[in-house]
Write a protein that holds these residues in place. Structure first.
Motif, PDB file in Angstrom:
ATOM      1  N   HIS A 142      41.079  -3.947-145.552  1.00  0.00           N
ATOM      2  CA  HIS A 142      40.571  -5.317-145.557  1.00  0.00           C
ATOM      3  C   HIS A 142      41.545  -6.229-144.825  1.00  0.00           C
ATOM      4  O   HIS A 142      42.765  -6.114-144.985  1.00  0.00           O
ATOM      5  CB  HIS A 142      40.387  -5.827-146.984  1.00  0.00           C
ATOM      6  N   ASN A 144      42.336 -10.252-144.260  1.00  0.00           N
ATOM      7  CA  ASN A 144      42.070 -11.611-144.725  1.00  0.00           C
ATOM      8  C   ASN A 144      42.669 -12.608-143.743  1.00  0.00           C
ATOM      9  O   ASN A 144      43.887 -12.620-143.529  1.00  0.00           O
ATOM     10  CB  ASN A 144      42.685 -11.820-146.111  1.00  0.00           C
ATOM     11  N   GLU A 240      30.434 -14.693-158.572  1.00  0.00           N
ATOM     12  CA  GLU A 240      31.600 -15.220-157.872  1.00  0.00           C
ATOM     13  C   GLU A 240      31.507 -14.810-156.406  1.00  0.00           C
ATOM     14  O   GLU A 240      30.728 -13.930-156.041  1.00  0.00           O
ATOM     15  CB  GLU A 240      32.894 -14.663-158.483  1.00  0.00           C
ATOM     16  N   GLU A 241      32.334 -15.427-155.563  1.00  0.00           N
ATOM     17  CA  GLU A 241      32.259 -15.156-154.126  1.00  0.00           C
ATOM     18  C   GLU A 241      32.489 -13.691-153.800  1.00  0.00           C
ATOM     19  O   GLU A 241      31.909 -13.166-152.846  1.00  0.00           O
ATOM     20  CB  GLU A 241      33.293 -16.021-153.395  1.00  0.00           C
ATOM     21  N   TRP A 242      33.319 -13.002-154.593  1.00  0.00           N
ATOM     22  CA  TRP A 242      33.624 -11.602-154.296  1.00  0.00           C
ATOM     23  C   TRP A 242      32.446 -10.660-154.568  1.00  0.00           C
ATOM     24  O   TRP A 242      32.490  -9.482-154.195  1.00  0.00           O
ATOM     25  CB  TRP A 242      34.852 -11.125-155.052  1.00  0.00           C
ATOM     26  N   ASN A 244      29.700 -10.887-153.088  1.00  0.00           N
ATOM     27  CA  ASN A 244      29.167 -10.714-151.738  1.00  0.00           C
ATOM     28  C   ASN A 244      29.725  -9.441-151.113  1.00  0.00           C
ATOM     29  O   ASN A 244      30.936  -9.247-151.036  1.00  0.00           O
ATOM     30  CB  ASN A 244      29.557 -11.938-150.909  1.00  0.00           C
ATOM     31  N   SER A 245      28.841  -8.553-150.674  1.00  0.00           N
ATOM     32  CA  SER A 245      29.278  -7.264-150.136  1.00  0.00           C
ATOM     33  C   SER A 245      28.988  -7.101-148.652  1.00  0.00           C
ATOM     34  O   SER A 245      28.910  -5.971-148.151  1.00  0.00           O
ATOM     35  CB  SER A 245      28.620  -6.124-150.919  1.00  0.00           C
ATOM     36  N   ILE A 249      33.238 -11.466-145.716  1.00  0.00           N
ATOM     37  CA  ILE A 249      32.797 -12.418-146.733  1.00  0.00           C
ATOM     38  C   ILE A 249      33.705 -13.640-146.737  1.00  0.00           C
ATOM     39  O   ILE A 249      34.907 -13.549-146.523  1.00  0.00           O
ATOM     40  CB  ILE A 249      32.757 -11.783-148.137  1.00  0.00           C
ATOM     41  N   ARG A 251      35.766 -16.404-148.522  1.00  0.00           N
ATOM     42  CA  ARG A 251      36.446 -16.657-149.785  1.00  0.00           C
ATOM     43  C   ARG A 251      36.928 -18.102-149.764  1.00  0.00           C
ATOM     44  O   ARG A 251      38.074 -18.388-149.442  1.00  0.00           O
ATOM     45  CB  ARG A 251      37.610 -15.675-149.952  1.00  0.00           C
ATOM     46  N   GLU A 258      37.348 -12.527-145.419  1.00  0.00           N
ATOM     47  CA  GLU A 258      37.823 -11.165-145.639  1.00  0.00           C
ATOM     48  C   GLU A 258      36.922 -10.194-144.875  1.00  0.00           C
ATOM     49  O   GLU A 258      35.742 -10.071-145.166  1.00  0.00           O
ATOM     50  CB  GLU A 258      37.812 -10.843-147.130  1.00  0.00           C
ATOM     51  N   ARG A 260      35.750  -6.601-144.261  1.00  0.00           N
ATOM     52  CA  ARG A 260      35.748  -5.441-145.148  1.00  0.00           C
ATOM     53  C   ARG A 260      35.110  -4.207-144.497  1.00  0.00           C
ATOM     54  O   ARG A 260      34.866  -3.211-145.174  1.00  0.00           O
ATOM     55  CB  ARG A 260      34.947  -5.786-146.413  1.00  0.00           C
TER      56      ARG A 260
END
Length: 403
Positions: A142, A144, A240-242, A244-245, A249, A251, A258, A260
């Motif tokens: 990942h 960021n 939550e924002e995380w 999202n896959s 995404i 943040r 991020e 991914r």
């Protein structure tokens, strides 16, 4: 608050396996206990942090806070990998690279993290049933990258959408699942794409929708996602924002995007070469040196998704002929993904970190193809053990896999 490219955060996920046979070894809790003196979800060792993941056979290494530069990070990660391998050696274990274990059976090998704050993991398991490759057998790198303003978010998101489809061509490392070649060189992305099909909007089309402001992203991606999962998550544990896959995404909680989508490579040096290439290409896109922000925003969603899927299947052996897309990268005429990646690597500034390694990475086949050059399409489990054992040696020694 950090502006564009002022810092970078890197996360590397590795599987814990037995030295004898490469079977999955669910001991991340014992690893963290040995390092910290007690079972914990995270441990800091200098510039690198260790943390648990959803399952007990995966450990994540990450920069301990935002890194001001990526130069030298491969050495720091390698030092931590050596420390982890030394601890795991006592229980007959070691870390193994690549994005998917080639022959694990998730129905029997998957064990959820079961300590401390486990409510999130239990909720995922209740809704989606985490006994599957999509939850227990997808290791990635990942990246960021920060933004300070709404304008910076829009420019960064537009550039990332342009580059995302090429990441499977650059980093594919997952040609096998349950002992068989799947027909895809980046099986992880295809598995990831279907991971939460009960609520398909969580992953969407993997390539994120064209949203270029915080408000547009909230309305176009986050709010529909929360709405779709709400019937399954009445206590709002996952909203939550995380959740999202998508392959990248937003943040907003930490003002970063991020990325991914990248399969993890055979060693930190290769990962950081890919990270540097991605980062330097994004810098050039955002600078307007190749194309304008407005033209990048117009990148066609259907084409981006199609190109990502082709690169996931055939990695660098993909012909790219779309003039509108290639013009965004200042390329004329038809090119292969391999030719395009090498051109992008050679365009990197001479003082860019890991430039030589990035050029090398783009001058050879993807890791998935290098693996298959040694295994063939129908390998025995014994042959997979031999080749992936060599990959574990590459990880321990921080060197490229060059058959």
């Amino acid at each position: 608050m950090y502006g564009l490219f002022s810092v970078c955060g890197i996360e590397l996920e590795y599987m814990i396996v037995s030295k004898d046979g490469l079977g999955v070894l669910p001991v991340s809790d014992q690893l963290l206990k040995a390092a910290a003196g007690e079972i914990t979800q995270c441990f800091e060792h200098g510039a690198v942090g260790w943390s648990n993941e959803l399952v007990l056979h995966v450990i994540e290494l990450k920069t301990n806070g935002p890194a001001k530069e990526i130069s030298g990070l491969d050495t720091q990660f390698a030092e931590n990998i050596a420390k982890i391998n030394a601890i795991l050696s006592g229980s007959g274990g070691m870390l193994m690279p690549t994005a998917m274990h080639p022959f694990m059976n998730p129905d029997t090998d998957m064990h959820l993290w079961n300590h401390g704050d486990k409510e999130i993991y239990e909720t995922y398991n209740r809704i989606f049933n985490c006994k599957g490759h999509g939850w227990s057998n997808l290791q990635s790198t990942h990246i960021n990258l920060p933004f300070a303003t709404d304008e910076e978010f829009g420019r960064l998101h537009a550039a990332i959408r342009v580059l995302l489809p090429l990441i499977p061509a650059l980093a594919a490392s997952s040609p096998f699942r349950e002992g068989e070649h799947t027909g895809w060189l980046d099986t992880r992305i295809i598995t990831y794409r279907n991971n939460q099909k009960k609520i398909p909007f969580i992953t969407g089309q993997v390539i994120p929708e064209p949203c270029f402001s915080w408000e547009a992203y909230e309305k176009g991606i986050l709010e529909p996602m929360y709405r779709d999962i709400a019937p399954y998550d009445p206590e709002c544990i996952l909203q939550e924002e995380w959740l999202n896959s998508r392959g990248a995404i937003a943040r907003f909680d930490r003002r970063a995007i991020e990325i991914r989508l990248m399969d993890i490579q055979e060693c930190p040096k290769a990962d950081m070469a890919a990270v540097s290439l991605i980062t330097e290409t994004l810098k050039k896109l955002i600078s307007g040196g190749w194309s304008t922000y407005s033209s990048q925003k117009e990148a066609d969603q259907a084409f981006l998704v199609d190109l990502m899927n082709k690169c996931a299947k055939d990695a660098r052996n993909v012909d790219i002929e779309n003039p509108a897309y290639l013009s965004l990268l200042n390329i004329e005429g038809k090119v292969t993904a391999a030719e395009l990646l090498l051109e992008l690597a050679e365009r990197m500034p001479e003082n860019a970190p890991y430039k030589a390694e990035a050029v090398k990475l783009c001058s050879i086949d993807s890791l998935a193809e290098r693996i298959m050059s040694q295994t063939g399409n129908r390998p025995s489990v014994g042959r997979l053990r031999e080749v992936y054992g060599e990959l574990a040696e590459c990880l321990a020694e921080n060197r490229f896999f060059q058959p």
